[in-house]
Design an enzyme around this catalytic site. Structure first.
Site, PDB file in Angstrom:
ATOM      1  N   TYR A 193      -7.138  -8.977   3.584  1.00 51.71           N
ATOM      2  CA  TYR A 193      -8.032  -7.819   3.326  1.00 51.71           C
ATOM      3  C   TYR A 193      -8.758  -7.892   2.051  1.00 51.71           C
ATOM      4  CZ  TYR A 193      -9.739  -3.176   2.623  1.00 51.71           C
ATOM      5  OH  TYR A 193     -10.583  -2.282   2.275  1.00 51.71           O
ATOM      6  N   HIS A 212     -11.215   4.649   5.826  1.00 50.35           N
ATOM      7  CA  HIS A 212     -10.165   3.708   5.419  1.00 50.35           C
ATOM      8  C   HIS A 212      -9.605   2.853   6.629  1.00 50.35           C
ATOM      9  CE1 HIS A 212     -10.313   6.240   2.022  1.00 50.35           C
ATOM     10  NE2 HIS A 212      -9.506   5.284   1.312  1.00 50.35           N
ATOM     11  N   TYR A 261       0.856  -1.318   0.003  1.00 51.17           N
ATOM     12  CA  TYR A 261      -0.065   0.001   0.117  1.00 51.17           C
ATOM     13  C   TYR A 261       0.904   1.352  -0.095  1.00 51.17           C
ATOM     14  CZ  TYR A 261      -4.038  -2.718   1.157  1.00 51.17           C
ATOM     15  OH  TYR A 261      -5.132  -3.537   1.163  1.00 51.17           O
ATOM     16  N   ARG A 279      -5.363   7.320  -9.666  1.00 55.42           N
ATOM     17  CA  ARG A 279      -4.641   6.549  -9.222  1.00 55.42           C
ATOM     18  C   ARG A 279      -5.370   5.036  -9.572  1.00 55.42           C
ATOM     19  NH1 ARG A 279      -6.877   3.766  -4.223  1.00 55.42           N
ATOM     20  NH2 ARG A 279      -4.734   2.910  -3.883  1.00 55.42           N
ATOM     21  N   GLU A 326      -9.761  -0.499 -10.430  1.00 53.82           N
ATOM     22  CA  GLU A 326     -10.443   0.635 -10.533  1.00 53.82           C
ATOM     23  C   GLU A 326      -9.652   1.981 -10.714  1.00 53.82           C
ATOM     24  OE1 GLU A 326     -13.178  -0.308  -6.533  1.00 53.82           O
ATOM     25  OE2 GLU A 326     -11.714   1.159  -6.529  1.00 53.82           O
ATOM     26  N   ASN A 351      -6.449   1.083  -8.213  1.00 56.49           N
ATOM     27  CA  ASN A 351      -6.528   0.091  -7.094  1.00 56.49           C
ATOM     28  C   ASN A 351      -7.096  -1.054  -7.834  1.00 56.49           C
ATOM     29  OD1 ASN A 351      -6.326  -0.327  -4.393  1.00 56.49           O
ATOM     30  ND2 ASN A 351      -8.629  -0.905  -4.491  1.00 56.49           N
TER      31      ASN A 351
END
Ligand code: HEM
Length: 312
Positions: free
Chosen positions: A293, A170, A20, A200, A242, A202
């Site tokens: 996750y 988050h 991340y 960005r 995404e 994801n």
């Protein structure tokens, strides 16, 4: 899959490992919206979801109307400027006409007057774009999720998150708070200026190819994870990417966050040898907490076996 879709797939990986980070970059083509060959099919799906499950797909707070109109302004301007053969916009003071030539629809309305459009402003314009649209408002010195049209969530709930602050949203991400990533990203967002948009990527993996994977319907789609085998992984598992874009809206001082979701079957990814090799290494090395996750842990082993088989 069509070659042209493969060519334009937003492949997300760099290097040999994934962690991340704030991977936002300044936008080179400052459009909040992209139109793909799946436009008509996805708009139909979006509109069905919005009509059948309105609480799941659209949520707003009453103080967001001004910001919602600003989002309408930005999105219609982008549609007309970047896709002039598919959309048109005429402004005569507050008297606007928006034309969607792909669907053969035209709307004449008064900017700022909700009684002249069929839905709330964000819901209205969201029904013409493949993106999910989230409106974040700065208030009380923080950034809150105060409105959104969300049809294709990657396992989260708009109704649950409405009104929440950036860090609260988050909170479920492992390590985000401990590594102070949430604080750094929030500061970056608060500094964002109008006219300088960011984007960005994801990524996650999905067992199945549904776009509408909301938290509310997890019981319907989540069980597919148990059905992944080394044999069917190529067809069943999909890379879900995404493309997320961030625009500061100067009048409301809000941020419009647009999310365009793309799916690629792993067998199509594996057809590209470079992608196959890189993805195999990243998945093999992926830290356990991230795999957990992202909901991959349950089928990581059979998927790795499938990829290894393709590599040899
Ligand atoms: C400002 C608008 C943003 C909104 C509304 C938003 C919303 C969300 C939501 C709802 C989730 C899922 C949380 C859950 O599990 O319940 C998420 C995950 C995440 N967000 Fe954001 N986010 C935003 C901006 C950003 C930015 C700028 C970054 C920059 C790095 C970021 C990084 C992440 C990451 C890394 C995840 C975990 C995704 C995964 O592992 O698949 N977000 N975000």
């Amino acid at each position: 899959m069509l070659t042209r879709e493969m060519d334009s797939f937003p492949y997300p990986f760099k290097g040999e490992q994934y962690r991340y980070s704030n991977n936002s970059v300044p936008m080179t083509r400052p459009s909040s919206i992209e139109i793909t060959p799946r436009y008509t099919e996805e708009i139909q799906l979006k509109r069905n979801l919005l009509n059948n499950y309105p609480e799941r797909c659209f949520q707003t707070m009453p103080h967001t109307l001004k910001g919602q109109w600003e989002a309408v302004d930005l999105v219609t301007e982008h549609l007309a400027a970047f896709f002039p053969s598919q959309f048109a916009l005429q402004k005569n003071g507050d008297h606007w006409t928006f034309e969607n030539k792909l669907l053969g629809e035209a709307f004449t309305f008064t900017y700022g007057d909700e009684t002249t459009i069929p839905y709330q402003p964000l819901d209205f314009i969201g029904r013409h774009v493949q993106e999910d649209l989230i409106f974040m408002l700065e208030r009380d010195g923080d950034l809150h999720l105060d409105a959104g049209q969300l049809c294709f969530p990657a396992n989260w709930s708009l109704a649950f998150n409405l009104g929440m602050r950036f860090k609260e949203i988050h909170h479920p991400i492992p390590g985000f708070k401990e590594e102070e990533l949430d604080e750094r990203i929030l500061r970056f967002l608060m500094r964002m200026e109008a006219g300088s948009p960011w984007e960005r990527l994801n990524w996650s993996l999905m067992a199945g190819n549904k776009l509408d994977t909301s938290l509310e319907t997890f019981h319907e789609w989540g069980k597919e994870r148990k059905n992944v085998t080394e044999v069917n992984a190529g067809d069943l598992v999909h890379l879900r990417v995404e493309v997320q874009k961030l625009f500061r809206l100067p009048q409301s001082n809000g941020i419009l966050f647009t999310i365009h979701t793309h799916l690629l079957a792993i067998k199509d990814l594996a057809a590209n040898r470079d992608w196959l090799q890189q993805f195999y290494h990243i998945l093999k090395e992926l830290p356990e907490h991230i795999a957990e996750y992202k909901g991959i842990a349950l089928y990581q082993k059979p998927l790795l076996s499938y990829l290894k088989g393709k590599l040899t």
